[in-house]
Write a protein that holds these residues in place. Structure first.
Motif, PDB file in Angstrom:
ATOM      1  N   TYR A 173       0.827  -1.205   0.000  1.00  0.00           N
ATOM      2  CA  TYR A 173       0.000   0.000   0.000  1.00  0.00           C
ATOM      3  C   TYR A 173       0.866   1.262   0.000  1.00  0.00           C
ATOM      4  O   TYR A 173       0.659   2.176  -0.803  1.00  0.00           O
ATOM      5  N   HIS A 178       1.092   7.761  -5.954  1.00  0.00           N
ATOM      6  CA  HIS A 178       0.006   8.602  -5.455  1.00  0.00           C
ATOM      7  C   HIS A 178      -1.062   8.863  -6.508  1.00  0.00           C
ATOM      8  O   HIS A 178      -2.157   9.331  -6.183  1.00  0.00           O
ATOM      9  N   LYS A 183      -5.423   4.378  -3.710  1.00  0.00           N
ATOM     10  CA  LYS A 183      -4.595   4.708  -2.557  1.00  0.00           C
ATOM     11  C   LYS A 183      -5.305   5.733  -1.676  1.00  0.00           C
ATOM     12  O   LYS A 183      -5.345   5.600  -0.444  1.00  0.00           O
ATOM     13  N   HIS A 195      -3.632   9.555   1.192  1.00  0.00           N
ATOM     14  CA  HIS A 195      -2.488   8.650   1.313  1.00  0.00           C
ATOM     15  C   HIS A 195      -1.367   9.185   2.201  1.00  0.00           C
ATOM     16  O   HIS A 195      -0.434   8.447   2.533  1.00  0.00           O
TER      17      HIS A 195
END
Length: 306
Positions: A173, A178, A183, A195
Motif C-alpha cells: 500500500y 500517489h 490509494k 495517502h
C-alpha cells in the motif's frame, strides 16, 4: 571474556532475594521461573531496580508485582492482536477489491504502479515466498496451481493476498504511486483522508503485530518508527489538546493504540475495545499507565467513548 555459569532456579531465587526482591511464596516463584525464563521476567523487574549496574532493587519491590506486570502485558498483547487482526483483514479486503478493479487482478506484480522499484522487488520476493509456502498447505492455492498448470503467473489478488502478511500488505500500500486512485480511496474509507497519513499508521501497527505474535514485551517499551497525525480528523478523535500525543511521545504505545481504535471504529463501529482496555487496567491496578504513555482520563475522549 564472559565467565558466568548457568544458575539453577534455586540459585536464581537466592540471587533475587539477596538483591532485595521480596519473594513471599518461594515454591510458587520456582514454578514461574521453571516456565518463564529469568531474563524474560527481568524485563519487568528492571524498572524496580534502583542500582541498575549492581541490580539492587528498590525497597518494597515484590516478585508478585513482577508477575502482575508480566500477566498484564500478556493480556494486553492478546487484546491488541485481536484488534490488529480486524484491521489486517479489512486492509487486505480493500486492497484486493479496489486495486483489482482499478488495475487488474495481478496489480501486486506490477512494478509500474510502484514508487520505489527496489522496494517493490523486495516485497514481491517475500510475497513469492509466502505463496510458495501456501502452495503445499493452503487448499485454495494448491487447487489453483493444479487447475491452471499452464498459467505461470501468481494466482489473482483475491487468492494470493490472502497468504500475505500484514507487513507486506502495508508495504504494498505505502509503495503505490500517489496517482493510483485506490490509494486515496482506501485511506478515506479508514478515515485517514488521503495517502499522506495511512502508510505510517499501518507500518507502526505491523511492527506491533510482530511484537504480539512473538510474545515480546509491549509494556514500557520504546517502539520504533513514527506516525503522522491528522490535524483535523473527520471521525471522533481526541478533544483535549493536552491529551493528543506529541512527537516525542510517539515511541510510547498510547498513540499507536489510539490509531488502532480510530481505524477499528471505521471497521466495527460498535466495538468494545475501550471497555476491554479499561477493564485490563482495573484488573491490574498496580500497573502504571504512564509506562504506556497513557493520558489522564483517556477513556473520556470522544475517540474512546462507546
Amino acid at each position: 571474556m564472559f565467565s558466568k555459569n548457568a544458575f539453577t532456579i534455586q540459585e536464581q531465587i537466592i540471587q533475587l532475594q539477596d538483591r532485595g526482591l521480596e519473594i513471599h511464596n518461594v515454591s510458587l516463584a520456582k514454578k514461574y521461573l521453571a516456565n518463564i525464563s529469568y531474563y524474560r521476567l527481568g524485563e519487568y523487574w528492571y524498572v524496580m531496580q534502583e542500582n541498575k549496574e549492581e541490580h539492587i532493587f528498590k525497597p518494597n519491590s515484590k516478585f508478585k508485582d513482577v508477575i502482575a506486570l508480566y500477566n498484564f502485558d500478556a493480556e494486553l498483547r492478546l487484546l491488541l492482536f485481536g484488534v490488529i487482526e480486524k484491521i489486517e483483514i479489512s486492509l487486505r479486503t480493500k486492497l484486493i477489491y479496489h486495486l483489482s478493479h482499478e488495475i487488474d487482478p495481478w496489480w501486486f506484480c506490477n512494478s509500474e504502479i510502484s514508487i520505489d522499484r527496489l522496494q517493490f522487488s523486495r516485497t514481491l520476493a517475500k510475497i513469492e515466498e509466502e505463496i510458495t509456502r501456501a502452495r503445499s498447505k493452503d487448499v485454495t492455492i494448491k487447487n489453483h496451481f493444479k487447475k491452471h498448470k499452464d498459467d505461470l503467473r501468481f494466482p489473482p489478488a483475491w487468492k494470493s493476498l490472502e497468504q500475505v502478511s500484514f507487513g507486506n500488505l502495508s508495504k504494498l500500500y505505502g509503495n503505490l504511486k500517489h496517482t493510483i486512485n485506490a490509494k486515496d480511496l482506501i485511506a478515506a474509507e479508514f478515515g485517514a483522508v488521503n495517502h499522506t497519513y495511512l502508510p505510517s499508521w499501518l507500518q507502526s501497527i505491523a511492527q506491533i503485530r510482530n511484537f504480539c505474535a512473538h510474545h515480546s514485551r509491549l509494556w514500557n517499551r520504546n517502539l520504533p518508527g513514527t506516525v503522522k497525525l491528522l490535524s483535523n480528523p473527520p471521525n471522533a478523535w481526541i478533544n483535549d489538546k493536552e491529551n493528543i500525543p506529541k512527537q516525542h511521545e510517539f515511541s510510547r504505545l498510547y498513540v499507536h493504540i489510539c490509531l488502532m481504535r480510530y481505524l477499528l471504529n471505521t471497521i466495527q463501529p460498535n466495538n468494545n475495545f475501550s471497555t476491554q482496555l479499561n477493564e485490563l487496567f482495573k484488573k491490574y491496578p498496580n500497573v502504571d499507565p504512564n509506562a504506556l504513555g497513557m493520558k489522564p482520563q483517556w477513556q473520556e475522549e470522544p475517540l474512546w467513548k462507546q
